[in-house]
Design an enzyme around this catalytic site. Structure first.
Site, PDB file in Angstrom:
ATOM      1  N   THR A  69       0.854  -1.192   0.000  1.00 27.01           N
ATOM      2  CA  THR A  69       0.000   0.000   0.000  1.00 27.01           C
ATOM      3  C   THR A  69       0.895   1.249   0.000  1.00 27.01           C
ATOM      4  O   THR A  69       2.119   1.137   0.074  1.00 27.01           O
ATOM      5  CB  THR A  69      -0.908   0.013   1.244  1.00 27.01           C
ATOM      6  OG1 THR A  69      -0.078  -0.129   2.397  1.00 27.01           O
ATOM      7  CG2 THR A  69      -1.925  -1.106   1.200  1.00 27.01           C
ATOM      8  N   TYR A  70       0.289   2.436  -0.024  1.00 25.33           N
ATOM      9  CA  TYR A  70       1.037   3.692  -0.142  1.00 25.33           C
ATOM     10  C   TYR A  70       2.047   3.841   0.989  1.00 25.33           C
ATOM     11  O   TYR A  70       1.727   3.594   2.157  1.00 25.33           O
ATOM     12  CB  TYR A  70       0.047   4.870  -0.116  1.00 25.33           C
ATOM     13  CG  TYR A  70       0.675   6.181  -0.516  1.00 25.33           C
ATOM     14  CD1 TYR A  70       1.397   6.284  -1.702  1.00 25.33           C
ATOM     15  CD2 TYR A  70       0.552   7.321   0.285  1.00 25.33           C
ATOM     16  CE1 TYR A  70       1.975   7.483  -2.079  1.00 25.33           C
ATOM     17  CE2 TYR A  70       1.126   8.523  -0.087  1.00 25.33           C
ATOM     18  CZ  TYR A  70       1.840   8.601  -1.275  1.00 25.33           C
ATOM     19  OH  TYR A  70       2.427   9.784  -1.647  1.00 25.33           O
ATOM     20  N   MET A  71       3.295   4.224   0.632  1.00 27.81           N
ATOM     21  CA  MET A  71       4.378   4.185   1.630  1.00 27.81           C
ATOM     22  C   MET A  71       4.640   5.520   2.321  1.00 27.81           C
ATOM     23  O   MET A  71       5.518   5.596   3.179  1.00 27.81           O
ATOM     24  CB  MET A  71       5.667   3.645   1.009  1.00 27.81           C
ATOM     25  CG  MET A  71       6.268   4.462  -0.108  1.00 27.81           C
ATOM     26  SD  MET A  71       5.390   4.220  -1.645  1.00 27.81           S
ATOM     27  CE  MET A  71       5.573   5.833  -2.371  1.00 27.81           C
ATOM     28  N   ARG A  72       3.899   6.561   1.965  1.00 24.77           N
ATOM     29  CA  ARG A  72       4.080   7.837   2.701  1.00 24.77           C
ATOM     30  C   ARG A  72       2.856   8.041   3.590  1.00 24.77           C
ATOM     31  O   ARG A  72       1.847   8.591   3.170  1.00 24.77           O
ATOM     32  CB  ARG A  72       4.237   9.010   1.726  1.00 24.77           C
ATOM     33  CG  ARG A  72       5.550   8.943   0.982  1.00 24.77           C
ATOM     34  CD  ARG A  72       5.905  10.221   0.253  1.00 24.77           C
ATOM     35  NE  ARG A  72       7.186  10.058  -0.424  1.00 24.77           N
ATOM     36  CZ  ARG A  72       7.334   9.651  -1.677  1.00 24.77           C
ATOM     37  NH1 ARG A  72       6.270   9.361  -2.391  1.00 24.77           N
ATOM     38  NH2 ARG A  72       8.527   9.529  -2.207  1.00 24.77           N
ATOM     39  N   THR A  73       2.964   7.556   4.815  1.00 22.40           N
ATOM     40  CA  THR A  73       1.772   7.490   5.661  1.00 22.40           C
ATOM     41  C   THR A  73       2.173   7.508   7.128  1.00 22.40           C
ATOM     42  O   THR A  73       3.259   7.058   7.468  1.00 22.40           O
ATOM     43  CB  THR A  73       0.986   6.195   5.314  1.00 22.40           C
ATOM     44  OG1 THR A  73      -0.117   6.072   6.168  1.00 22.40           O
ATOM     45  CG2 THR A  73       1.851   4.949   5.462  1.00 22.40           C
TER      46      THR A  73
END
Length: 400
Positions: A69-73
């Site tokens: 899933t999105y890695m900037r979180t």
């Protein structure tokens, strides 16, 4: 102690406890960067580049598939369908005893976390790292494996340890304790692996307290042989220099930057030569120290940890429509411009370059100064006001 013992110690008290250890939450950007630095030796930038590739999609024989899933979180939450699939995978691979009764829910600490995002997890827990072996790049596999293990472990049963502490007194009877003191032996054994079967979190600068130091079965009153006494002296150590992992952790704790900016902050420190990495630790360079002194002396308000965190809050208020952007920027700019003008008018070039006189040249009597210039540190004989031009020499690489 040796005199009182006469080669024998007696068990005076035994304390047995069972201790549970719960798994860590799934990865956020900052914890992913920290663990990849500790466990894989990857820098923040390399970690983010590989994570971007896994997110965009990798072909392992079924066309390009987005593996994470999105890695900037920054939140810890997982989608309900992801938790359901992870629990199914745990049951299949580790049996029902690897599963807690209820799904684990982790609370996000940061009040500014983007709750719309999930934590970093595999898009499908069914795609195990073993399935990808030899089919994707080795570094991509290492990072995917780390993300997969952490996400799966986060939903597993706790690890259970038995800890034992034995108080031993010198001699054959407990009555000698008061005179010579008590010795303590501690140890622990892993009773039920739980999540540790899949994943154990790395630590910075710490000793692993759960090392399975197994003690033999002993009961109160048992005598054991005293083989030797090893006196040890311990000195308080200064805190260690930052590693990439501990620096990312500190940035997060102080509210400096956002998940997407940690890697570029670290890269800037290195590219501008403000610090260098020595044995994976950041050591400030002479340039870094001079820039830092100049900024803390003249722009303390702006390099204060709290300033960045407050600015992040103000920007969040604007994003939420609670604040107008022009007054916020106006407040910042007026003060800042005033300070820049003041420093420009009152601070000399000598002060900026940290110029300092070393002594006088014995032949000409001219002052010899050392300072930091555009191309690094150098010494100068004479001043710019002299009729003839001053002479310069760079410091040698070994000189500070």
């Amino acid at each position: 102690i040796e005199k009182a013992a006469g080669g024998v110690l007696t068990a005076a008290a035994i304390d047995r406890k069972q201790r549970k250890r719960n798994p860590s939450p799934p990865f956020t950007t900052s914890t992913l960067q920290q663990e990849a630095a500790r466990k894989l030796g990857f820098g923040a930038q390399r970690t983010m580049r590989l994570a971007q590739q896994l997110y965009e999609g990798v072909d392992f024989g079924e066309g390009a598939v987005g593996l994470i899933t999105y890695m900037r979180t920054d939140p810890f939450n997982l989608a309900a369908e992801a938790i359901k699939e992870i629990r199914e995978v745990i049951t299949k691979l580790y049996g029902a005893e690897g599963l807690p009764d209820e799904a684990r829910v982790y609370k996000t600490k940061s009040k500014n976390a983007q709750e719309a995002h999930e934590a970093v997890r595999p898009t499908s827990a069914a795609i195990t790292p073993e399935r990808l072996e030899g089919k994707i790049d080795a570094d991509q596999l290492k990072l995917y494996s780390l993300i997969w293990k952490r996400a799966v472990a986060s939903q597993m049963a706790p690890a259970i340890f038995d800890t034992v502490a034995i108080d031993l007194v010198p001699g054959k009877s407990a009555s000698t304790a008061a005179a010579a003191g008590v010795l303590r032996a501690t140890g622990s054994t892993l009773v039920k692996a739980g999540y540790i079967a899949v994943y154990k979190e790395g630590v910075d600068d710490a000793v692993d307290e759960d090392g399975d130091r197994i003690l033999p079965p002993i009961e109160v009153g048992d005598a054991v042989k005293l083989l030797e006494v090893r006196p040890g002296q311990h000195f308080t150590e200064p805190p260690p220099r930052y590693s990439e992992a501990s620096l990312v952790k500190a940035l997060e704790e102080h509210g400096i930057g956002r998940p997407s900016t940690y890697a570029s902050i670290i890269q800037t420190l290195l590219n501008k030569k403000y610090a260098e990495l020595v044995n994976r630790r950041f050591i400030p360079s002479d340039l870094g120290k001079i820039v830092n002194r100049f900024l803390t002396r003249n722009f303390e308000h702006y390099v204060d940890y709290g300033f960045t965190a407050k600015m992040e809050n103000d920007l969040d208020e604007i994003a939420d429509g609670k604040e107008e952007w022009i007054p916020v920027l106006d407040r910042f700019w007026k003060e800042f411009k005033q300070q820049v003008d003041h420093v420009g008018a009152t601070v000399t070039r000598e002060e900026v370059s940290e110029s300092r006189e070393l002594g006088k040249d014995p032949v000409t009597g001219k002052p010899i100064t050392v300072r930091y210039g555009k191309y690094g540190p150098f010494v100068q004989m004479g001043t710019k006001d002299d009729p003839e031009k001053p002479k310069f020499a760079s410091l040698k690489p070994s000189q500070k």
